[in-house]
Design a protein around this motif. Structure first.
Motif, PDB file in Angstrom:
ATOM      1  N   SER A 106       7.643  -7.191   2.262  1.00 17.06           N
ATOM      2  CA  SER A 106       6.784  -6.578   1.246  1.00 17.06           C
ATOM      3  C   SER A 106       7.334  -5.207   0.835  1.00 17.06           C
ATOM      4  O   SER A 106       6.903  -4.619  -0.136  1.00 17.06           O
ATOM      5  N   MET A 107       8.301  -4.692   1.609  1.00 17.27           N
ATOM      6  CA  MET A 107       8.774  -3.317   1.385  1.00 17.27           C
ATOM      7  C   MET A 107      10.241  -3.316   0.971  1.00 17.27           C
ATOM      8  O   MET A 107      11.035  -4.091   1.488  1.00 17.27           O
ATOM      9  N   ASN A 108      10.584  -2.456   0.038  1.00 24.93           N
ATOM     10  CA  ASN A 108      11.966  -2.363  -0.433  1.00 24.93           C
ATOM     11  C   ASN A 108      12.851  -1.730   0.641  1.00 24.93           C
ATOM     12  O   ASN A 108      12.529  -0.667   1.158  1.00 24.93           O
ATOM     13  N   TYR A 109      13.958  -2.388   0.983  1.00 28.34           N
ATOM     14  CA  TYR A 109      14.760  -1.843   2.075  1.00 28.34           C
ATOM     15  C   TYR A 109      15.541  -0.589   1.675  1.00 28.34           C
ATOM     16  O   TYR A 109      16.130   0.074   2.521  1.00 28.34           O
ATOM     17  N   LEU A 110      15.504  -0.230   0.376  1.00 29.29           N
ATOM     18  CA  LEU A 110      16.144   1.020  -0.050  1.00 29.29           C
ATOM     19  C   LEU A 110      15.143   2.173  -0.145  1.00 29.29           C
ATOM     20  O   LEU A 110      15.478   3.251  -0.637  1.00 29.29           O
ATOM     21  N   CYS A 111      13.913   1.922   0.311  1.00 31.64           N
ATOM     22  CA  CYS A 111      12.835   2.908   0.116  1.00 31.64           C
ATOM     23  C   CYS A 111      13.225   4.313   0.584  1.00 31.64           C
ATOM     24  O   CYS A 111      13.062   5.274  -0.160  1.00 31.64           O
ATOM     25  N   LEU A 112      13.728   4.438   1.780  1.00 30.29           N
ATOM     26  CA  LEU A 112      14.031   5.773   2.308  1.00 30.29           C
ATOM     27  C   LEU A 112      15.058   6.488   1.426  1.00 30.29           C
ATOM     28  O   LEU A 112      14.916   7.670   1.100  1.00 30.29           O
ATOM     29  N   SER A 113      16.089   5.744   1.009  1.00 29.54           N
ATOM     30  CA  SER A 113      17.105   6.384   0.170  1.00 29.54           C
ATOM     31  C   SER A 113      16.532   6.741  -1.204  1.00 29.54           C
ATOM     32  O   SER A 113      16.897   7.767  -1.788  1.00 29.54           O
ATOM     33  N   TYR A 114      15.611   5.918  -1.727  1.00 28.89           N
ATOM     34  CA  TYR A 114      14.951   6.291  -2.993  1.00 28.89           C
ATOM     35  C   TYR A 114      14.233   7.626  -2.830  1.00 28.89           C
ATOM     36  O   TYR A 114      14.322   8.516  -3.675  1.00 28.89           O
ATOM     37  N   LYS A 115      13.481   7.744  -1.736  1.00 27.13           N
ATOM     38  CA  LYS A 115      12.692   8.972  -1.540  1.00 27.13           C
ATOM     39  C   LYS A 115      13.608  10.188  -1.440  1.00 27.13           C
ATOM     40  O   LYS A 115      13.319  11.242  -2.011  1.00 27.13           O
ATOM     41  N   ILE A 116      14.703  10.045  -0.718  1.00 29.59           N
ATOM     42  CA  ILE A 116      15.652  11.164  -0.596  1.00 29.59           C
ATOM     43  C   ILE A 116      16.209  11.521  -1.978  1.00 29.59           C
ATOM     44  O   ILE A 116      16.289  12.688  -2.362  1.00 29.59           O
ATOM     45  N   ARG A 132       0.820  -1.212   0.000  1.00 22.31           N
ATOM     46  CA  ARG A 132       0.000   0.000   0.000  1.00 22.31           C
ATOM     47  C   ARG A 132       0.862   1.274   0.000  1.00 22.31           C
ATOM     48  O   ARG A 132       0.555   2.243  -0.691  1.00 22.31           O
ATOM     49  N   ASP A 133       1.947   1.254   0.777  1.00 25.18           N
ATOM     50  CA  ASP A 133       2.817   2.445   0.829  1.00 25.18           C
ATOM     51  C   ASP A 133       3.282   2.843  -0.573  1.00 25.18           C
ATOM     52  O   ASP A 133       3.380   4.027  -0.901  1.00 25.18           O
ATOM     53  N   CYS A 134       3.614   1.833  -1.386  1.00 17.59           N
ATOM     54  CA  CYS A 134       4.084   2.124  -2.747  1.00 17.59           C
ATOM     55  C   CYS A 134       2.944   2.655  -3.613  1.00 17.59           C
ATOM     56  O   CYS A 134       3.116   3.616  -4.364  1.00 17.59           O
ATOM     57  N   LYS A 135       1.771   2.007  -3.493  1.00 22.97           N
ATOM     58  CA  LYS A 135       0.642   2.430  -4.345  1.00 22.97           C
ATOM     59  C   LYS A 135       0.278   3.889  -4.087  1.00 22.97           C
ATOM     60  O   LYS A 135      -0.215   4.579  -4.970  1.00 22.97           O
ATOM     61  N   GLU A 136       0.502   4.336  -2.852  1.00 23.05           N
ATOM     62  CA  GLU A 136       0.141   5.719  -2.519  1.00 23.05           C
ATOM     63  C   GLU A 136       1.336   6.680  -2.596  1.00 23.05           C
ATOM     64  O   GLU A 136       1.230   7.849  -2.256  1.00 23.05           O
ATOM     65  N   CYS A 137       2.472   6.167  -3.041  1.00 26.28           N
ATOM     66  CA  CYS A 137       3.704   6.965  -3.018  1.00 26.28           C
ATOM     67  C   CYS A 137       3.747   7.928  -4.212  1.00 26.28           C
ATOM     68  O   CYS A 137       3.408   7.562  -5.342  1.00 26.28           O
ATOM     69  N   GLN A 138       4.202   9.140  -3.949  1.00 25.34           N
ATOM     70  CA  GLN A 138       4.277  10.124  -5.032  1.00 25.34           C
ATOM     71  C   GLN A 138       5.346   9.773  -6.074  1.00 25.34           C
ATOM     72  O   GLN A 138       5.365  10.311  -7.166  1.00 25.34           O
ATOM     73  N   TRP A 139       6.259   8.859  -5.716  1.00 19.85           N
ATOM     74  CA  TRP A 139       7.336   8.503  -6.642  1.00 19.85           C
ATOM     75  C   TRP A 139       7.074   7.183  -7.358  1.00 19.85           C
ATOM     76  O   TRP A 139       7.981   6.640  -7.999  1.00 19.85           O
ATOM     77  N   LEU A 140       5.863   6.683  -7.245  1.00 19.24           N
ATOM     78  CA  LEU A 140       5.551   5.365  -7.826  1.00 19.24           C
ATOM     79  C   LEU A 140       5.920   5.280  -9.305  1.00 19.24           C
ATOM     80  O   LEU A 140       6.467   4.286  -9.765  1.00 19.24           O
ATOM     81  N   HIS A 141       5.641   6.360 -10.070  1.00 26.87           N
ATOM     82  CA  HIS A 141       5.892   6.305 -11.517  1.00 26.87           C
ATOM     83  C   HIS A 141       7.383   6.178 -11.839  1.00 26.87           C
ATOM     84  O   HIS A 141       7.749   5.709 -12.906  1.00 26.87           O
ATOM     85  N   TYR A 142       8.254   6.622 -10.928  1.00 26.84           N
ATOM     86  CA  TYR A 142       9.688   6.447 -11.157  1.00 26.84           C
ATOM     87  C   TYR A 142      10.160   5.084 -10.644  1.00 26.84           C
ATOM     88  O   TYR A 142      11.059   4.476 -11.204  1.00 26.84           O
ATOM     89  N   CYS A 143       9.629   4.675  -9.536  1.00 21.31           N
ATOM     90  CA  CYS A 143      10.246   3.613  -8.734  1.00 21.31           C
ATOM     91  C   CYS A 143       9.560   2.250  -8.871  1.00 21.31           C
ATOM     92  O   CYS A 143      10.213   1.222  -8.985  1.00 21.31           O
ATOM     93  N   TRP A 144       8.244   2.268  -8.847  1.00 21.13           N
ATOM     94  CA  TRP A 144       7.421   1.063  -8.891  1.00 21.13           C
ATOM     95  C   TRP A 144       7.914  -0.003  -7.898  1.00 21.13           C
ATOM     96  O   TRP A 144       8.086  -1.163  -8.221  1.00 21.13           O
ATOM     97  N   GLY A 145       8.189   0.449  -6.699  1.00 20.57           N
ATOM     98  CA  GLY A 145       8.592  -0.496  -5.643  1.00 20.57           C
ATOM     99  C   GLY A 145      10.049  -0.901  -5.713  1.00 20.57           C
ATOM    100  O   GLY A 145      10.509  -1.693  -4.901  1.00 20.57           O
ATOM    101  N   GLY A 146      10.785  -0.367  -6.671  1.00 19.79           N
ATOM    102  CA  GLY A 146      12.205  -0.726  -6.794  1.00 19.79           C
ATOM    103  C   GLY A 146      12.378  -2.165  -7.241  1.00 19.79           C
ATOM    104  O   GLY A 146      11.424  -2.820  -7.662  1.00 19.79           O
TER     105      GLY A 146
HETATM  106  S1  SF4 Z   1       9.788   1.680  -2.622  1.00 22.88           S
HETATM  107 FE1  SF4 Z   1       9.488   3.585  -1.485  1.00 22.88          FE
HETATM  108  S2  SF4 Z   1      10.002   5.201  -2.976  1.00 22.88           S
HETATM  109 FE2  SF4 Z   1       9.626   3.332  -4.150  1.00 22.88          FE
HETATM  110  S3  SF4 Z   1       7.424   3.414  -4.732  1.00 22.88           S
HETATM  111 FE3  SF4 Z   1       7.613   2.225  -2.792  1.00 22.88          FE
HETATM  112  S4  SF4 Z   1       7.248   3.745  -1.188  1.00 22.88           S
HETATM  113 FE4  SF4 Z   1       7.784   4.892  -3.054  1.00 22.88          FE
END
Ligand code: SF4
Length: 198
Positions: free
Chosen positions: A127-137, A100-114
């Motif tokens: 279920s969550m990418n461990y690089l998420c925080l660094s992607y957002k930064i 869900r965090d990814c589906k609602e993420c503003q960077w989804l179009h770039y990242c798609w969950g990595g």
């Molecule tokens: S991994 Fe993180 S930055 Fe990438 S889409 Fe999911 S929530 Fe957004």
């Protein structure tokens, strides 16, 4: 490292693994995958990452074969040998199942969950990418510049097309003054826009 190396490694895993389940993965440019490799990788459920840099014209800009030609079509052809393995299908399904965090993420179009492997390797939440925080930064930092680059690239494309349309040649280019409006419709002076490129 050729196929015999990996066959030996899998042999050691069987011999010394004491019945534990061991996952294997490798990243490759795909060029050398043949039927033998495909059979081995499918048999032992290797998770295989193929280095494909997007569509053909982008991939082939940098990834050349020894004969100087782009490798995109060869890589795609080789990748087909690996499709439909159990492991590959499972991996593909995981890629589509975004949290869900990814589906609602503003960077989804770039990242798609990595990359899915970076979800599998997250010790806290698979279920969550461990690089998420660094992607957002990174996206926060780079978004503005990336948009500017995209705009510039589009302008260059428009300019190239306008060149073709009016059968632009070197003599014609000379007729555009440095301070004239740029023919790519950017509203900038030629010298500050496509004049810098040509
Ligand atoms: S991994 Fe993180 S930055 Fe990438 S889409 Fe999911 S929530 Fe957004």
């Amino acid at each position: 490292m050729g196929l015999p190396f990996f066959e030996k490694a899998v042999g050691f895993q069987k011999r010394y693994g004491r019945g534990h389940s061991i996952g294997n993965g490798l990243q490759t440019n795909g060029i050398l995958i043949d039927e033998h490799w495909a059979k081995f990788l499918n048999t032992y459920n290797f998770l295989v990452g193929i280095s494909l840099d997007g569509p053909e014209h982008i991939h082939d800009h940098y990834r050349l074969r020894q004969n100087g030609q782009g490798s995109w079509s060869r890589v795609v052809d080789r990748a087909k040998l690996l499709l439909n393995s159990k492991q590959q299908n499972k991996f593909g399904q995981m890629k589509a199942a975004l949290p869900r965090d990814c589906k609602e993420c503003q960077w989804l179009h770039y990242c798609w969950g990595g990359c899915t492997k970076d979800r599998l390797n997250n010790p806290h939440d698979k279920s969550m990418n461990y690089l998420c925080l660094s992607y957002k930064i990174f996206f926060n930092h780079a978004d503005d510049q990336m948009r500017k680059m995209a705009e510039k690239w589009k302008r260059q494309q428009n300019f190239a097309i306008s060149h073709q349309q009016m059968e632009f040649n070197h003599e014609a280019a000379k007729k555009i003054g440095r301070n004239d409006p740029c023919p790519c419709s950017s509203s900038q002076k030629y010298k500050k826009c496509c004049g810098k490129i040509s």
